[in-house]
Design a protein around this motif. Sequence first.
Motif, PDB file in Angstrom:
ATOM      1  N   THR A 102       0.845  -1.181   0.000  1.00 44.42           N
ATOM      2  CA  THR A 102       0.000   0.000   0.000  1.00 44.42           C
ATOM      3  C   THR A 102       0.887   1.240   0.000  1.00 44.42           C
ATOM      4  OG1 THR A 102      -1.714  -1.165   1.221  1.00 44.42           O
ATOM      5  CG2 THR A 102      -1.794   1.236   1.270  1.00 44.42           C
TER       6      THR A 102
ATOM      7  N   LYS B  34       2.572   4.879   0.523  1.00 45.41           N
ATOM      8  CA  LYS B  34       2.594   5.840   1.614  1.00 45.41           C
ATOM      9  C   LYS B  34       1.950   7.142   1.165  1.00 45.41           C
ATOM     10  CE  LYS B  34       5.899   8.063   4.775  1.00 45.41           C
ATOM     11  NZ  LYS B  34       7.330   8.164   5.133  1.00 45.41           N
TER      12      LYS B  34
ATOM     13  N   SER C   1      -0.799   3.318   9.877  1.00 43.18           N
ATOM     14  CA  SER C   1      -1.247   2.257   8.974  1.00 43.18           C
ATOM     15  C   SER C   1      -1.895   1.135   9.783  1.00 43.18           C
ATOM     16  CB  SER C   1      -0.075   1.713   8.149  1.00 43.18           C
ATOM     17  OG  SER C   1       0.888   1.107   9.004  1.00 43.18           O
TER      18      SER C   1
ATOM     19  N   SER D  25      -3.097   2.563   4.433  1.00 42.35           N
ATOM     20  CA  SER D  25      -2.228   3.675   4.798  1.00 42.35           C
ATOM     21  C   SER D  25      -3.146   4.837   5.145  1.00 42.35           C
ATOM     22  CB  SER D  25      -1.300   4.047   3.643  1.00 42.35           C
ATOM     23  OG  SER D  25      -0.453   5.127   4.005  1.00 42.35           O
TER      24      SER D  25
END
Length: 352
Positions: free
Chosen positions: A88, A90, A110, A217
């Motif tokens: 995923t 950032k 997260s 995230s």
Amino acid sequence: MTVRDLRDVLREHGDAAPPPNPARHDQVRARIGRIRLRRRLMAAGTAAAAVVAVLGVVVVPGGPDQRGDTTVAVAPAATSAAPEGTPTPKLPETFTAPDGTVYRRLALTSIGMTGSRKATVTVPVTGKPLDVAGVCTPQGEANPGVQIRVDGRPTGRSGLSCRRGFPHQLQLQAMVLPAGADRVTITFDTTTHGWGCTRPDPKGACRQVKEFRVPWSLAVYEWTPPDPPAEPAALRPLPRKSAGWKLADTRSGTWPAEKSLTFRVRGDGRPVGLDPVCTGDLAGRLWFSYAIDGKSTGSSSACGVWEKGPFPMALSLFEVPKGKTVTITVTLSMQSPAEGRPVRWSVGLFRR
């Protein structure tokens, strides 16, 4: 999960998980928003003539629709779920929305495929509006979501939803902050509430709904609007006819300069329908409440965004006695701050 909740989920083909302990009114709002979002993501097609009743709101199948809250793509949208193990991304430190609003990240966290289902951050309140943001990596068929709390209290919104087919798309949701706070603690929660099962075969066993997890995230941003404010795009003219309904009257304006409108309606024994459409980055956050002769109907609706394709009709219906003339007042509101980010709106009055 109640029987009614389970039926709603099945009707929506698993488009989004219902919020925990939802109030009936908020559930209606969330359902309408998901229906409109699903149409926006579908390929444009011919509008169907069928009308589907959803708790007093008539939804006519159509094409594109509203974004819910502001959505900013940070990676190309895919056409299927991301492969298992796809990281995923950032969330960026800063980015600029289409209307020129600058977002600056205050906190980052997260929630993974394993471990805790909750994450908490504490951020300062600087006087600027705050949004929470989320990017997910869909896994499998389900569309799990994130519920959001501010200082332990629900935000009153349905949260973020991990929409299959659109991984790595940044979603934004406004924060309503406690008065006088100088710091707030925001909790992101992916815990599944309730139990349920499905019965694909009426004669078969009821199969327990599988609990899905996806990596998220998550971040908190403060934003600064452009100076001067960006002018919202022009609205498309409402259709003269749509799925058996005819446009009888319209009102248009720009929020927050114009926050209410009225229609004078003479009843013919059949319901009348109102449908708002909007442009502007915060169009999906604008709400329309309805009153007849000064008395609230208890009904409200979100604003559709019609950029292309068939008209995304989602009527709010009202009974007007035959031969009686009434005044329908529509009041516009936005729960979260929106200074410097106007929304252009138009409301159509439709009759059979």
